[in-house]
Design a protein around this motif. Sequence first.
Motif, PDB file in Angstrom:
ATOM      1  N   GLY A 125       0.795  -1.222   0.000  1.00 14.16           N
ATOM      2  CA  GLY A 125       0.000   0.000   0.000  1.00 14.16           C
ATOM      3  C   GLY A 125       0.821   1.262   0.000  1.00 14.16           C
ATOM      4  O   GLY A 125       0.278   2.370  -0.194  1.00 14.16           O
ATOM      5  N   GLY A 126       2.108   1.130   0.204  1.00 13.43           N
ATOM      6  CA  GLY A 126       2.988   2.291   0.246  1.00 13.43           C
ATOM      7  C   GLY A 126       3.406   2.765  -1.137  1.00 13.43           C
ATOM      8  O   GLY A 126       2.970   2.227  -2.164  1.00 13.43           O
ATOM      9  N   SER A 127       4.263   3.784  -1.141  1.00 10.49           N
ATOM     10  CA  SER A 127       4.704   4.409  -2.379  1.00 10.49           C
ATOM     11  C   SER A 127       6.219   4.562  -2.407  1.00 10.49           C
ATOM     12  O   SER A 127       6.857   4.686  -1.357  1.00 10.49           O
ATOM     13  N   LEU A 128       6.752   4.551  -3.605  1.00 12.95           N
ATOM     14  CA  LEU A 128       8.159   4.853  -3.851  1.00 12.95           C
ATOM     15  C   LEU A 128       8.254   5.623  -5.161  1.00 12.95           C
ATOM     16  O   LEU A 128       7.410   5.450  -6.049  1.00 12.95           O
ATOM     17  N   ARG A 129       9.286   6.426  -5.277  1.00  7.99           N
ATOM     18  CA  ARG A 129       9.572   7.129  -6.524  1.00  7.99           C
ATOM     19  C   ARG A 129      10.983   6.795  -6.951  1.00  7.99           C
ATOM     20  O   ARG A 129      11.946   7.113  -6.246  1.00  7.99           O
ATOM     21  N   LEU A 130      11.090   6.153  -8.108  1.00  7.51           N
ATOM     22  CA  LEU A 130      12.386   5.828  -8.669  1.00  7.51           C
ATOM     23  C   LEU A 130      12.828   6.939  -9.606  1.00  7.51           C
ATOM     24  O   LEU A 130      12.003   7.538 -10.308  1.00  7.51           O
ATOM     25  N   SER A 131      14.134   7.180  -9.633  1.00  3.82           N
ATOM     26  CA  SER A 131      14.722   8.153 -10.547  1.00  3.82           C
ATOM     27  C   SER A 131      15.795   7.485 -11.384  1.00  3.82           C
ATOM     28  O   SER A 131      16.475   6.571 -10.915  1.00  3.82           O
ATOM     29  N   CYS A 132      15.948   7.962 -12.590  1.00  2.00           N
ATOM     30  CA  CYS A 132      16.979   7.465 -13.491  1.00  2.00           C
ATOM     31  C   CYS A 132      17.673   8.665 -14.115  1.00  2.00           C
ATOM     32  O   CYS A 132      17.086   9.355 -14.957  1.00  2.00           O
ATOM     33  N   ALA A 133      18.900   8.913 -13.691  1.00  2.00           N
ATOM     34  CA  ALA A 133      19.670  10.028 -14.217  1.00  2.00           C
ATOM     35  C   ALA A 133      20.566   9.535 -15.343  1.00  2.00           C
ATOM     36  O   ALA A 133      21.301   8.556 -15.174  1.00  2.00           O
ATOM     37  N   ALA A 134      20.496  10.215 -16.474  1.00  2.00           N
ATOM     38  CA  ALA A 134      21.236   9.801 -17.659  1.00  2.00           C
ATOM     39  C   ALA A 134      22.314  10.814 -18.013  1.00  2.00           C
ATOM     40  O   ALA A 134      22.097  12.027 -17.923  1.00  2.00           O
ATOM     41  N   SER A 135      23.459  10.304 -18.437  1.00  2.00           N
ATOM     42  CA  SER A 135      24.508  11.170 -18.962  1.00  2.00           C
ATOM     43  C   SER A 135      24.320  11.306 -20.462  1.00  2.00           C
ATOM     44  O   SER A 135      23.505  10.615 -21.067  1.00  2.00           O
ATOM     45  N   GLY A 136      25.083  12.181 -21.079  1.00  2.00           N
ATOM     46  CA  GLY A 136      25.021  12.314 -22.517  1.00  2.00           C
ATOM     47  C   GLY A 136      24.051  13.371 -22.987  1.00  2.00           C
ATOM     48  O   GLY A 136      23.365  14.010 -22.188  1.00  2.00           O
TER      49      GLY A 136
END
Length: 115
Positions: free
Chosen positions: A15-26
């Motif tokens: 029931g909980g939440s998470l926020r994933l991030s994806c940082a890209a180079s280039g």
Amino acid sequence: QVHLVESGGGLVQPGGSLRLSCAASGSIFSISDMGWYRQAPGKERELVAGIFSGGGHKYADSVKGRFTISRDNTKNTAYLQMNNLKPEDTAVYYCNQNGPYGDYWGQGTQVTVSS
């Protein structure tokens, strides 16, 4: 060369939440399609959500209405907002960039949903 770095995984209760991030180079982020995949133990890697360079989206049926993919081209970052998490969402989540020079993958971030 493109490098993708995921962050935001962890342990969360059902029931909980998470926020994933994806940082890209280039410099090709804005013209690349971005996707989030996951792989649970003993299972094949599967597409969770994708966002196209033109802004369209697609989601796996299992996450529709719970997960939202987005991107910020000014920060070269893609996001996956995950709400109402379920134990079956437990997996390693991988970021993917598909652009003019091919496919690139991040190292993955573990998401565990358990009480």
